[in-house]
Design a protein around this motif. Structure first.
Motif, PDB file in Angstrom:
ATOM      1  N   LEU A 251      11.017  40.456  71.196  1.00  0.00           N
ATOM      2  CA  LEU A 251      12.317  40.705  71.823  1.00  0.00           C
ATOM      3  C   LEU A 251      12.326  40.194  73.256  1.00  0.00           C
ATOM      4  O   LEU A 251      13.308  39.596  73.715  1.00  0.00           O
ATOM      5  CB  LEU A 251      12.629  42.203  71.787  1.00  0.00           C
ATOM      6  CG  LEU A 251      12.904  42.822  70.416  1.00  0.00           C
ATOM      7  CD1 LEU A 251      13.076  44.333  70.541  1.00  0.00           C
ATOM      8  CD2 LEU A 251      14.149  42.210  69.789  1.00  0.00           C
ATOM      9  N   SER A 252      11.243  40.420  73.982  1.00  0.00           N
ATOM     10  CA  SER A 252      11.149  39.940  75.362  1.00  0.00           C
ATOM     11  C   SER A 252      11.208  38.412  75.409  1.00  0.00           C
ATOM     12  O   SER A 252      11.901  37.835  76.264  1.00  0.00           O
ATOM     13  CB  SER A 252       9.852  40.432  75.999  1.00  0.00           C
ATOM     14  OG  SER A 252       9.767  41.838  75.982  1.00  0.00           O
ATOM     15  N   MET A 253      10.487  37.758  74.511  1.00  0.00           N
ATOM     16  CA  MET A 253      10.502  36.295  74.465  1.00  0.00           C
ATOM     17  C   MET A 253      11.913  35.763  74.227  1.00  0.00           C
ATOM     18  O   MET A 253      12.360  34.802  74.871  1.00  0.00           O
ATOM     19  CB  MET A 253       9.571  35.793  73.361  1.00  0.00           C
ATOM     20  CG  MET A 253       8.099  35.879  73.690  1.00  0.00           C
ATOM     21  SD  MET A 253       7.097  35.184  72.346  1.00  0.00           S
ATOM     22  CE  MET A 253       5.454  35.326  73.057  1.00  0.00           C
ATOM     23  N   LEU A 254      12.632  36.398  73.298  1.00  0.00           N
ATOM     24  CA  LEU A 254      13.981  35.937  72.965  1.00  0.00           C
ATOM     25  C   LEU A 254      14.918  36.076  74.157  1.00  0.00           C
ATOM     26  O   LEU A 254      15.639  35.130  74.513  1.00  0.00           O
ATOM     27  CB  LEU A 254      14.510  36.737  71.774  1.00  0.00           C
ATOM     28  CG  LEU A 254      15.930  36.411  71.320  1.00  0.00           C
ATOM     29  CD1 LEU A 254      16.029  34.958  70.885  1.00  0.00           C
ATOM     30  CD2 LEU A 254      16.364  37.348  70.197  1.00  0.00           C
ATOM     31  N   ILE A 255      14.907  37.254  74.801  1.00  0.00           N
ATOM     32  CA  ILE A 255      15.817  37.490  75.934  1.00  0.00           C
ATOM     33  C   ILE A 255      15.489  36.564  77.100  1.00  0.00           C
ATOM     34  O   ILE A 255      16.376  35.926  77.690  1.00  0.00           O
ATOM     35  CB  ILE A 255      15.750  38.969  76.363  1.00  0.00           C
ATOM     36  CG1 ILE A 255      16.303  39.865  75.253  1.00  0.00           C
ATOM     37  CG2 ILE A 255      16.523  39.189  77.656  1.00  0.00           C
ATOM     38  CD1 ILE A 255      16.162  41.341  75.541  1.00  0.00           C
ATOM     39  N   ILE A 256      14.197  36.472  77.447  1.00  0.00           N
ATOM     40  CA  ILE A 256      13.806  35.645  78.589  1.00  0.00           C
ATOM     41  C   ILE A 256      14.067  34.173  78.304  1.00  0.00           C
ATOM     42  O   ILE A 256      14.508  33.423  79.189  1.00  0.00           O
ATOM     43  CB  ILE A 256      12.328  35.894  78.939  1.00  0.00           C
ATOM     44  CG1 ILE A 256      12.133  37.340  79.400  1.00  0.00           C
ATOM     45  CG2 ILE A 256      11.861  34.939  80.026  1.00  0.00           C
ATOM     46  CD1 ILE A 256      10.703  37.695  79.720  1.00  0.00           C
ATOM     47  N   ALA A 257      13.821  33.732  77.070  1.00  0.00           N
ATOM     48  CA  ALA A 257      14.078  32.330  76.731  1.00  0.00           C
ATOM     49  C   ALA A 257      15.562  31.999  76.849  1.00  0.00           C
ATOM     50  O   ALA A 257      15.933  30.927  77.355  1.00  0.00           O
ATOM     51  CB  ALA A 257      13.567  32.032  75.319  1.00  0.00           C
ATOM     52  N   LEU A 258      16.435  32.905  76.386  1.00  0.00           N
ATOM     53  CA  LEU A 258      17.880  32.656  76.478  1.00  0.00           C
ATOM     54  C   LEU A 258      18.342  32.582  77.928  1.00  0.00           C
ATOM     55  O   LEU A 258      19.103  31.681  78.306  1.00  0.00           O
ATOM     56  CB  LEU A 258      18.636  33.758  75.730  1.00  0.00           C
ATOM     57  CG  LEU A 258      18.572  33.724  74.200  1.00  0.00           C
ATOM     58  CD1 LEU A 258      19.262  34.942  73.608  1.00  0.00           C
ATOM     59  CD2 LEU A 258      19.208  32.448  73.671  1.00  0.00           C
TER      60      LEU A 258
END
Length: 369
Positions: A251-258
């Motif tokens: 979830l952290s990867m997805l939010i930070i990547a976006l």
């Protein structure tokens, strides 16, 4: 318990299955009451040393000491939420850039579909139009679900606050109740279970808090070095999501990547993902075993099953509560002879001495029966 052990195997199996089904059903139906009660119990165990110190050193009444301890704890949580909210308000400045990035990404994606799948632009736009129409028609239902979720969260917080306060106030009364339920010769075991549960839960929650700080600090340093905007907000989000085992990091990867994609270049997104993978590796192999894993001695297979089952039963709250409940069950199982094999199952695999000791105890017990 002895009478139960004397029953035929199929009768014991049927009784066990019925009991498990009944417990799961009650836990599912009574989620609104049970989840805040368990959360309140965990927070009360964490705040008991502070409340006890105020009672002994500052000579405060128990009600006042419990209330002050609870207010300090929730003030800290509210302060973190306010800090996140202030960071989120700044994110709206980059919303137009995010929209442009999404539009450009959609154009590239449409070109790829047209060239490789031979679907022309008109068919793609027709499909998107139908999808948007269906989404708008479902808007009212989505809004209703969102409002229901917000009201459920508010109820959860209120009941958690109240349960924590009352458990802090009546903690000795609850222990005396547990003693009254058991025979005099079992009082030492009951007191040992209570003390060990308090110790393990307190250490586990403190370990989680330290893990959040360490992961958030490493993420903040990495994002700042890469040059990502809102690095503080994203680092705090990563620390919070990291509490959820196995899924929090994704979830952290997805939010930070976006957000990085909206405010920076694609190369920065690649660097951010690499940095998060390295941080997750350090967290899993060094931070968790030393800080969190040493406080809760349960094996990874059972822990993963408990987390998935907790998510199916209670959602995100169940994922958070799975490990503490599992640790408490292991403490109880290890101190009740008939349940010791289950406590051994929840433990680590490399403990051969415990296996031999438990096997010897069972053989001696069976020879006396």
């Amino acid at each position: 318990m002895t009478k139960f052990l004397a029953l035929p195997f199929y009768v014991k199996l049927a009784c066990t299955l019925i009991s498990i089904i009944a417990i799961v059903y009650i836990a599912r139906v009574g989620q609104v009451i049970i989840v805040p009660f368990i959360l309140g119990s965990l927070f009360a165990l964490l705040l008991t040393p502070l409340g006890g110190w105020m009672e002994r050193r500052l000579k405060m009444p128990r009600i006042l000491a419990s209330l002050i301890s609870l207010l300090l704890f929730f003030t800290l949580l509210i302060g973190i939420v306010v800090l996140l909210g202030s960071q989120l308000t700044n994110l709206k400045e980059d919303w137009p850039a995010f929209e442009r990035q999404v539009v450009q990404g959609m154009e590239v994606f449409q070109d790829w579909i047209s060239q490789n799948l031979h679907i022309n632009y008109s068919d793609q736009m027709e499909y998107l139009s139908d999808t948007l129409t269906k989404s708008v028609s479902r808007g009212t239902a989505i809004l209703g679900v969102a409002l229901l979720s917000m009201s459920s969260t508010f109820i959860l917080l209120v009941f958690t606050f109240l349960y924590t306060f009352f458990i802090l106030v009546y903690r000795r009364h609850i222990v005396r109740f547990l003693l009254l339920l058991n025979k005099d010769q079992h009082h030492n075991i009951v007191l040992d279970i209570v003390s060990q549960v308090q110790y393990v839960v307190k250490r586990y929650l403190i370990g989680l808090f330290l893990q959040m700080i360490i992961v958030a600090t490493m993420t903040f340093i990495a994002l700042t070095a890469i040059g990502v905007k809102y690095s503080l907000m994203l680092a705090i989000f990563t620390g919070f999501f990291n509490v959820l085992p196995y899924v929090g990091i994704f979830l952290s990867m997805l939010i930070i990547a976006l957000i990085t994609f909206a405010t920076s270049s694609f190369m920065h997104v690649i660097l951010v993902l690499i940095a998060l993978v390295v941080i997750h590796f350090i967290d899993s192999n060094f931070v968790v075993p030393k800080i969190v894993g040493s406080k809760v001695q349960v094996n990874s297979m059972v822990a993963m099953m408990a987390i998935f089952f907790g998510e199916l039963l209670w959602g995100i709250s169940g994922m958070f509560l799975a490990i503490p409940i599992l640790a408490i069950c292991k403490i109880v199982f290890d101190r009740i002879f008939e349940l010791k094999p289950w406590g051994f199952l929840l433990g680590e695999d490399d403990d051969k001495d415990s296996y031999m000791k438990l096997k010897k105890e069972i053989c001696e017990r069976n020879s006396r029966l």
